[in-house]
Design a protein around this motif. Sequence first.
Motif, mmCIF file in Angstrom:
data_model
loop_
_atom_site.group_PDB
_atom_site.id
_atom_site.type_symbol
_atom_site.label_atom_id
_atom_site.label_comp_id
_atom_site.label_asym_id
_atom_site.label_seq_id
_atom_site.Cartn_x
_atom_site.Cartn_y
_atom_site.Cartn_z
ATOM 1 N N ALA A 69 0.938 -1.174 -0.070
ATOM 2 C CA ALA A 69 0.039 0.088 0.038
ATOM 3 C C ALA A 69 0.911 1.387 -0.028
ATOM 4 N N GLU A 70 2.072 1.156 0.664
ATOM 5 C CA GLU A 70 2.890 2.417 0.787
ATOM 6 C C GLU A 70 3.797 2.625 -0.599
ATOM 7 N N GLN A 71 4.013 1.347 -0.966
ATOM 8 C CA GLN A 71 5.063 1.358 -2.110
ATOM 9 C C GLN A 71 4.207 1.633 -3.616
ATOM 10 N N THR A 72 3.232 1.076 -3.520
ATOM 11 C CA THR A 72 2.423 1.605 -5.055
ATOM 12 C C THR A 72 1.650 2.753 -4.882
ATOM 13 N N GLU A 73 1.286 3.192 -6.276
ATOM 14 C CA GLU A 73 0.481 4.393 -6.590
ATOM 15 C C GLU A 73 -0.914 4.338 -6.964
ATOM 16 N N ARG A 74 -0.812 3.203 -7.979
ATOM 17 C CA ARG A 74 -2.048 3.183 -8.987
ATOM 18 C C ARG A 74 -2.874 1.794 -8.873
ATOM 19 N N VAL A 75 -2.199 0.653 -8.733
ATOM 20 C CA VAL A 75 -2.746 -0.497 -8.923
ATOM 21 C C VAL A 75 -3.481 -0.859 -7.562
ATOM 22 N N GLU A 76 -4.485 -1.552 -7.763
ATOM 23 C CA GLU A 76 -5.329 -2.167 -6.343
ATOM 24 C C GLU A 76 -4.666 -3.243 -6.015
ATOM 25 N N VAL A 99 -5.426 -0.891 5.644
ATOM 26 C CA VAL A 99 -4.716 -0.771 4.322
ATOM 27 C C VAL A 99 -5.379 -0.122 3.373
ATOM 28 N N ASP A 100 -6.717 -0.025 3.494
ATOM 29 C CA ASP A 100 -7.525 0.877 2.442
ATOM 30 C C ASP A 100 -6.962 2.071 2.571
ATOM 31 N N HIS A 101 -6.933 2.764 4.086
ATOM 32 C CA HIS A 101 -6.351 4.114 4.217
ATOM 33 C C HIS A 101 -5.009 4.459 3.679
ATOM 34 N N ILE A 102 -4.091 3.326 3.953
ATOM 35 C CA ILE A 102 -2.751 3.355 3.624
ATOM 36 C C ILE A 102 -2.637 3.580 2.220
ATOM 37 N N SER A 103 -3.411 2.785 1.344
ATOM 38 C CA SER A 103 -3.256 2.828 -0.116
ATOM 39 C C SER A 103 -4.056 3.980 -0.881
ATOM 40 N N GLY A 104 -4.901 4.756 0.043
ATOM 41 C CA GLY A 104 -5.857 5.583 -0.774
ATOM 42 C C GLY A 104 -6.871 5.148 -1.409
ATOM 43 N N GLY A 105 -7.356 3.948 -0.808
ATOM 44 C CA GLY A 105 -8.653 3.238 -1.457
ATOM 45 C C GLY A 105 -8.400 2.394 -2.432
ATOM 46 N N ARG A 106 -7.427 1.617 -2.407
ATOM 47 C CA ARG A 106 -7.007 0.633 -3.581
ATOM 48 C C ARG A 106 -7.048 -0.765 -2.944
ATOM 49 N N LEU A 107 -7.498 -1.012 -1.978
ATOM 50 C CA LEU A 107 -7.763 -2.273 -1.375
ATOM 51 C C LEU A 107 -8.991 -3.127 -1.794
ATOM 52 N N ILE A 108 -8.785 -4.355 -2.268
ATOM 53 C CA ILE A 108 -9.645 -5.498 -2.589
ATOM 54 C C ILE A 108 -9.785 -6.503 -1.358
ATOM 55 N N ARG A 150 -18.788 0.696 11.831
ATOM 56 C CA ARG A 150 -18.584 1.057 13.191
ATOM 57 C C ARG A 150 -17.218 1.740 13.081
ATOM 58 N N LEU A 151 -16.371 1.485 12.345
ATOM 59 C CA LEU A 151 -15.289 1.831 12.366
ATOM 60 C C LEU A 151 -14.868 3.614 12.405
ATOM 61 N N THR A 152 -13.960 4.244 12.848
ATOM 62 C CA THR A 152 -13.585 5.466 13.029
ATOM 63 C C THR A 152 -12.371 5.590 12.816
ATOM 64 N N PRO A 153 -11.626 6.212 11.751
ATOM 65 C CA PRO A 153 -12.382 6.762 10.620
ATOM 66 C C PRO A 153 -13.075 5.336 9.632
ATOM 67 N N PRO A 154 -14.129 5.774 9.154
ATOM 68 C CA PRO A 154 -14.623 4.264 8.206
ATOM 69 C C PRO A 154 -13.757 4.440 6.976
ATOM 70 N N PRO A 155 -13.847 3.507 6.460
ATOM 71 C CA PRO A 155 -13.078 3.116 5.193
ATOM 72 C C PRO A 155 -13.156 4.470 4.070
ATOM 73 N N THR A 156 -12.138 4.358 3.206
ATOM 74 C CA THR A 156 -12.291 5.613 2.360
ATOM 75 C C THR A 156 -13.348 5.476 1.358
ATOM 76 N N ARG A 157 -13.664 4.036 1.134
ATOM 77 C CA ARG A 157 -14.632 3.603 0.088
ATOM 78 C C ARG A 157 -15.303 2.512 0.545
ATOM 79 N N ASP A 158 -16.185 2.110 -0.055
ATOM 80 C CA ASP A 158 -16.968 0.664 -0.055
ATOM 81 C C ASP A 158 -16.023 -0.361 -0.584
ATOM 82 N N ILE A 159 -15.047 -1.032 0.369
ATOM 83 C CA ILE A 159 -14.060 -1.899 -0.031
ATOM 84 C C ILE A 159 -14.854 -2.948 -0.535
ATOM 85 N N PRO A 160 -14.248 -3.242 -1.964
ATOM 86 C CA PRO A 160 -14.727 -4.178 -2.762
ATOM 87 C C PRO A 160 -14.367 -5.523 -2.056
ATOM 88 N N VAL A 161 -15.539 -6.529 -2.064
ATOM 89 C CA VAL A 161 -15.369 -7.873 -1.089
ATOM 90 C C VAL A 161 -15.371 -8.822 -2.512
#
Length: 266
Positions: A69-76, A99-108, A150-161
Amino acid sequence: MNPTAPYPARIAVQLQPQHAPDYQMLRDAVRRCEDAGVDVVFNWDHFFPLYGDPDGAHFECWTMLAAWAEQTERVEIGALVTCNTYRNPDLLADMARTVDHISGGRLILGLGGGWFDRDYTEYGYPFGTRRSRLDALGESLERIEARFARLTPPPTRDIPVLVGGGGEKRTLRHVARHADIWHSFVDVETYRHKASVLARHCDEVGRDPGTIERSTELGRAESAHEARRLADALYAEGVSLFTVGVSGPDYDLSLAEALVAWRDGR
């Protein structure tokens, strides 16, 4: 439903975290994936190699995803797939949110019921039965959704499952109820059958099956030509996310690069 894939074709690489005695080999492979234009980089959630030397080098899944998440910029990024019963589901939701926050909203968030008995035996997890593991997966998916809310802060997006597997009684029911992406190992005929079963489960819960992206692996293809041919056939059926699995220490991306060219040439 028109079977043509409603999603654009995407190419993923599963960097299998095995047989790379130096983590820098994986770090370099992640960089090469992003440079090559792949859309998603996955790892897997095991503690020992699945093939080759059974006691060879191996790294853990989720700590690695945080580094990616820290290393990459574009890929999910994500696990193909996380073993549901290795972690408390509420904790896993928090890990995924982080990890969603670290990546800027790129986690699946990829999840499966688990199957590799050595992981369970050596790490002290109860193996149970296939049925009990899949029942636990359904319970965990509900808890993860509730914890996200319930998490604070919430995920940056609806994390795709992403839910992996093709079991018709339980796994595909979980897909219908919870998944944004369904991953399975399929040929065209198998896919048609499984997709019809999934459509019935979706009908039972009032969901449009077209809202679920379809995913499969092409790493078993013996050549780039065969992979492109199979991708063409499956894309025409509705599959849009194609993964190539590669192992250390070399992490050969030649097949993935050929599929990126196929994607871009469509």
